[in-house]
Scaffold this motif. Structure first.
Motif, PDB file in Angstrom:
ATOM      1  N   HIS A 231      33.224  33.385  37.763  1.00 15.98           N
ATOM      2  CA  HIS A 231      31.965  34.705  38.009  1.00 15.98           C
ATOM      3  C   HIS A 231      32.427  35.338  38.324  1.00 15.98           C
ATOM      4  CE1 HIS A 231      28.514  35.653  41.414  1.00 15.98           C
ATOM      5  NE2 HIS A 231      28.943  36.394  39.940  1.00 15.98           N
ATOM      6  N   TRP A 232      32.687  36.469  37.620  1.00 18.36           N
ATOM      7  CA  TRP A 232      33.025  37.887  37.992  1.00 18.36           C
ATOM      8  C   TRP A 232      31.919  39.435  38.411  1.00 18.36           C
ATOM      9  CZ3 TRP A 232      32.747  43.158  36.582  1.00 18.36           C
ATOM     10  CH2 TRP A 232      33.261  43.720  36.670  1.00 18.36           C
ATOM     11  N   GLY A 233      32.662  39.551  39.052  1.00 20.53           N
ATOM     12  CA  GLY A 233      31.998  40.853  40.448  1.00 20.53           C
ATOM     13  C   GLY A 233      32.944  42.242  40.274  1.00 20.53           C
ATOM     14  N   ARG A 234      32.537  42.825  40.674  1.00 17.40           N
ATOM     15  CA  ARG A 234      32.740  44.127  39.843  1.00 17.40           C
ATOM     16  C   ARG A 234      33.450  44.422  41.552  1.00 17.40           C
ATOM     17  NH1 ARG A 234      30.969  46.882  36.308  1.00 17.40           N
ATOM     18  NH2 ARG A 234      28.560  46.641  35.701  1.00 17.40           N
ATOM     19  N   THR A 235      33.101  43.717  42.933  1.00 21.77           N
ATOM     20  CA  THR A 235      33.541  43.647  43.848  1.00 21.77           C
ATOM     21  C   THR A 235      33.853  42.312  44.121  1.00 21.77           C
ATOM     22  OG1 THR A 235      32.291  44.299  45.534  1.00 21.77           O
ATOM     23  CG2 THR A 235      32.825  46.196  44.828  1.00 21.77           C
ATOM     24  N   LEU A 236      34.344  41.911  45.639  1.00 19.33           N
ATOM     25  CA  LEU A 236      34.604  40.634  45.912  1.00 19.33           C
ATOM     26  C   LEU A 236      32.927  40.536  46.639  1.00 19.33           C
ATOM     27  CD1 LEU A 236      36.475  38.388  47.362  1.00 19.33           C
ATOM     28  CD2 LEU A 236      36.348  39.204  49.092  1.00 19.33           C
ATOM     29  N   ASP A 238      30.180  40.948  45.457  1.00 19.76           N
ATOM     30  CA  ASP A 238      29.151  40.389  44.684  1.00 19.76           C
ATOM     31  C   ASP A 238      29.409  39.169  43.927  1.00 19.76           C
ATOM     32  OD1 ASP A 238      28.371  42.742  43.137  1.00 19.76           O
ATOM     33  OD2 ASP A 238      30.152  44.072  42.293  1.00 19.76           O
ATOM     34  N   LEU A 239      30.379  38.705  44.347  1.00 24.07           N
ATOM     35  CA  LEU A 239      30.669  36.800  44.447  1.00 24.07           C
ATOM     36  C   LEU A 239      29.578  36.197  45.660  1.00 24.07           C
ATOM     37  CD1 LEU A 239      34.165  36.541  43.638  1.00 24.07           C
ATOM     38  CD2 LEU A 239      32.348  37.208  41.796  1.00 24.07           C
ATOM     39  N   TYR A 240      28.343  36.233  45.564  1.00 24.85           N
ATOM     40  CA  TYR A 240      27.526  35.974  46.588  1.00 24.85           C
ATOM     41  C   TYR A 240      27.246  34.461  46.821  1.00 24.85           C
ATOM     42  CZ  TYR A 240      24.351  36.121  43.316  1.00 24.85           C
ATOM     43  OH  TYR A 240      23.212  36.118  42.208  1.00 24.85           O
ATOM     44  N   LEU A 241      27.859  33.652  45.808  1.00 29.64           N
ATOM     45  CA  LEU A 241      27.872  32.545  45.647  1.00 29.64           C
ATOM     46  C   LEU A 241      29.223  31.497  46.037  1.00 29.64           C
ATOM     47  CD1 LEU A 241      25.036  31.206  43.212  1.00 29.64           C
ATOM     48  CD2 LEU A 241      24.529  31.768  45.508  1.00 29.64           C
TER      49      LEU A 241
END
Length: 338
Positions: A231-236, A238-241
């Motif tokens: 799971h890639w997100g722009r910010t930490l 964004d890794l909501y799971l």
């Protein structure tokens, strides 16, 4: 100029202009989103004339047989007659639950009137129901995420600053409301014949919703080989799971999860173990050789999906083993993202 008709109204298309562009230029309000022949928001029915092959590219055989086509891809022929699709194309669904599960990420749980074919990982068009039972002009495509029980599905919706539909879903919908769904489509669902393949599932942003659906389905089916989720997100944030996925990894010996971010501003907030600052192609190159026993699923923003798709193509992954779902939508930005 080419003359064509929509529900007996006359319109004229300029040379090379699509039906959708002609309708917009004439001030006619017609639902659309991606304008790339993907999201199905703009489907129309052919009443008379010949449908250009491009106008039906990607549609299932049964939809082609009904004369459906993409208004955004259809350059009309002289005298072509079109109509709005039958209401039966839309499936009513009751909103059972609505809650924010991350920073600006809303989870909607719905129960379709008929849940047949609504498999996690597939695409569905979500539309607003108005007074006459037709889909309202607002709508967008989402990937199916795990619901809260049998016969339910979920969507992960990111509130977008200029997103009229996402704002409406976040602010106006209420539990008990009826929304309209299109029939599901795509090939990003888990199937029994994948039991002996090593699965690599990549999600960007809210693509984690349908990606998790694929993972859950595989694990519940007793998948024989390993399942890797990135799971890639722009910010930490964004890794909501992140925490639930770590817990899921502890519960299944063949499931492996890795969080990835792109913002260097969060470098000091990560452990560089379960969350790393790197791009998806780099982690794939480090950990996987895309041999014939691998199957790759990709969910998320179009430009990010394209990057991983290109990587897989350059590494000779069989196209039949590549399953991608990009969230195409109207780009309302005045300036491109930097």
């Amino acid at each position: 100029m080419t003359l064509f008709f929509l529900d007996n109204q006359r319109f004229h298309a300029e040379s090379g202009e699509t039906v959708l562009s002609s309708l917009k230029r004439a001030g006619y309000s017609h639902n659309y989103s991606c304008t790339k022949g993907v999201c199905r928001s703009c489907l129309l029915k052919l009443v008379k004339g010949d449908a250009p092959a491009r106008a039906q590219k990607g549609l299932e055989p049964e939809l082609k047989a009904q004369g459906l086509l993409f208004a955004c891809q259809c350059v009309p022929n002289e005298g072509m007659q079109l109509s709005m699709p039958a209401e039966a194309l839309n499936i009513p669904a009751r909103l059972l639950d609505k809650q924010f599960i991350g920073d600006h990420v809303l989870r909607l749980v719905l129960k379709p009137e008929s849940s047949e074919g609504f498999h996690c990982g597939l695409c569905v068009g979500l539309r607003v129901l108005n007074g006459d039972g037709e889909g309202h002009e607002m709508g967008r495509t989402y990937g199916i995420a795990p619901g809260l029980g049998e016969g339910t599905i979920a969507f992960h919706v990111r509130r977008k600053r200029n997103g009229k539909f996402s704002q409406w879903l976040c602010d106006e919908t209420k539990v008990g409301d009826t929304l309209m769904l299109t029939r599901p489509w795509g090939r990003c669902d888990y199937r029994h014949e994948y039991l002996n393949d090593e699965l690599i599932v990549v999600a960007f942003g809210t693509g984690i919703g349908p990606a998790l659906g694929v993972v859950h389905t595989a694990l519940q089916a007793g998948h024989n080989k390993s399942v890797h989720l990135y799971h890639w997100g722009r910010t930490l944030d964004d890794l909501y799971l992140h925490r639930p996925l770590l817990k899921l990894m502890l519960e299944h010996r063949n499931f492996f999860y890795q969080g990835l971010i792109g913002s260097r501003n969060d470098k000091e907030r990560i452990d560089n173990n379960r969350v790393r600052l790197t791009a998806v192609p780099e982690i794939l190159k480090e950990r996987h050789v895309l041999t014939r026993d691998k199957r790759l699923f990709i969910f998320g923003e179009p430009e990010m999906v394209a990057q991983v798709t290109e990587y897989a193509f350059l590494n000779a992954l069989d196209i039949e083993r590549l399953h991608s779902q990009s969230f195409e939508y109207r780009d309302l930005r005045k300036h491109p993202r930097i």
